[in-house]
Design a protein around this motif. Structure first.
Motif, PDB file in Angstrom:
ATOM      1  N   ALA A  49       0.821  -1.208   0.000  1.00 40.61           N
ATOM      2  CA  ALA A  49       0.000   0.000   0.000  1.00 40.61           C
ATOM      3  C   ALA A  49       0.859   1.263   0.000  1.00 40.61           C
ATOM      4  O   ALA A  49       0.554   2.226  -0.705  1.00 40.61           O
ATOM      5  CB  ALA A  49      -0.935  -0.009   1.204  1.00 40.61           C
ATOM      6  N   LEU A  50       1.931   1.275   0.767  1.00 39.53           N
ATOM      7  CA  LEU A  50       2.800   2.441   0.764  1.00 39.53           C
ATOM      8  C   LEU A  50       3.524   2.598  -0.567  1.00 39.53           C
ATOM      9  O   LEU A  50       3.787   3.728  -0.999  1.00 39.53           O
ATOM     10  CB  LEU A  50       3.796   2.367   1.921  1.00 39.53           C
ATOM     11  N   ALA A  51       3.842   1.506  -1.238  1.00 43.48           N
ATOM     12  CA  ALA A  51       4.429   1.599  -2.576  1.00 43.48           C
ATOM     13  C   ALA A  51       3.436   2.217  -3.559  1.00 43.48           C
ATOM     14  O   ALA A  51       3.814   3.050  -4.397  1.00 43.48           O
ATOM     15  CB  ALA A  51       4.872   0.222  -3.054  1.00 43.48           C
ATOM     16  N   VAL A  52       2.169   1.847  -3.452  1.00 41.64           N
ATOM     17  CA  VAL A  52       1.144   2.435  -4.319  1.00 41.64           C
ATOM     18  C   VAL A  52       0.969   3.917  -3.997  1.00 41.64           C
ATOM     19  O   VAL A  52       0.872   4.754  -4.904  1.00 41.64           O
ATOM     20  CB  VAL A  52      -0.192   1.668  -4.174  1.00 41.64           C
ATOM     21  N   VAL A  53       0.943   4.271  -2.723  1.00 43.68           N
ATOM     22  CA  VAL A  53       0.811   5.673  -2.327  1.00 43.68           C
ATOM     23  C   VAL A  53       1.998   6.483  -2.834  1.00 43.68           C
ATOM     24  O   VAL A  53       1.839   7.599  -3.336  1.00 43.68           O
ATOM     25  CB  VAL A  53       0.660   5.791  -0.792  1.00 43.68           C
ATOM     26  N   LEU A  54       3.194   5.935  -2.753  1.00 48.71           N
ATOM     27  CA  LEU A  54       4.380   6.625  -3.245  1.00 48.71           C
ATOM     28  C   LEU A  54       4.321   6.821  -4.762  1.00 48.71           C
ATOM     29  O   LEU A  54       4.665   7.895  -5.269  1.00 48.71           O
ATOM     30  CB  LEU A  54       5.639   5.855  -2.863  1.00 48.71           C
TER      31      LEU A  54
END
Length: 104
Positions: free
Chosen positions: A78-83
């Motif tokens: 999820a943090l990779a997608v947000v980034l």
């Protein structure tokens, strides 16, 4: 046997804060924090009911290990997608619209 009022109140507080965080936020990272709070509340309730039960359900102590592992992987993805969204749009506001064309 433990008294279940404390863990149930803690789980209710965690789930309530998580749902409030999910429903009331526009920032994608804070929504992820809300999801993790809901998941933590469910784990507290699972472990508390396992510890208070007379039959000592064995999965109540093993299942949280799997859930924590899956939650850690979910946070990384999820943090990779947000980034990636931040790099593309310049903002992680969930209500913001992109000014660029979809194909550009």
């Amino acid at each position: 046997m433990i008294h279940t009022l404390g863990p149930v109140l803690l789980a209710s507080l965690l789930v309530g804060l998580g749902v409030t965080g999910i429903a009331g936020r526009r920032n994608a990272v804070l929504v992820l924090v809300g999801v993790e709070l809901v998941l933590s509340g469910a784990l507290v309730l699972l472990v508390a009911t396992q510890a208070a039960g007379a039959d000592r359900w064995a999965a109540g102590s093993v299942l949280p290990l799997f859930v924590v592992t899956i939650a850690a992987a979910e946070v990384v993805v999820a943090l990779a997608v947000v980034l990636a969204v931040f790099r593309q749009r310049g903002s992680i506001d969930l209500d913001a619209r992109s000014d660029a064309e979809p194909g550009a």
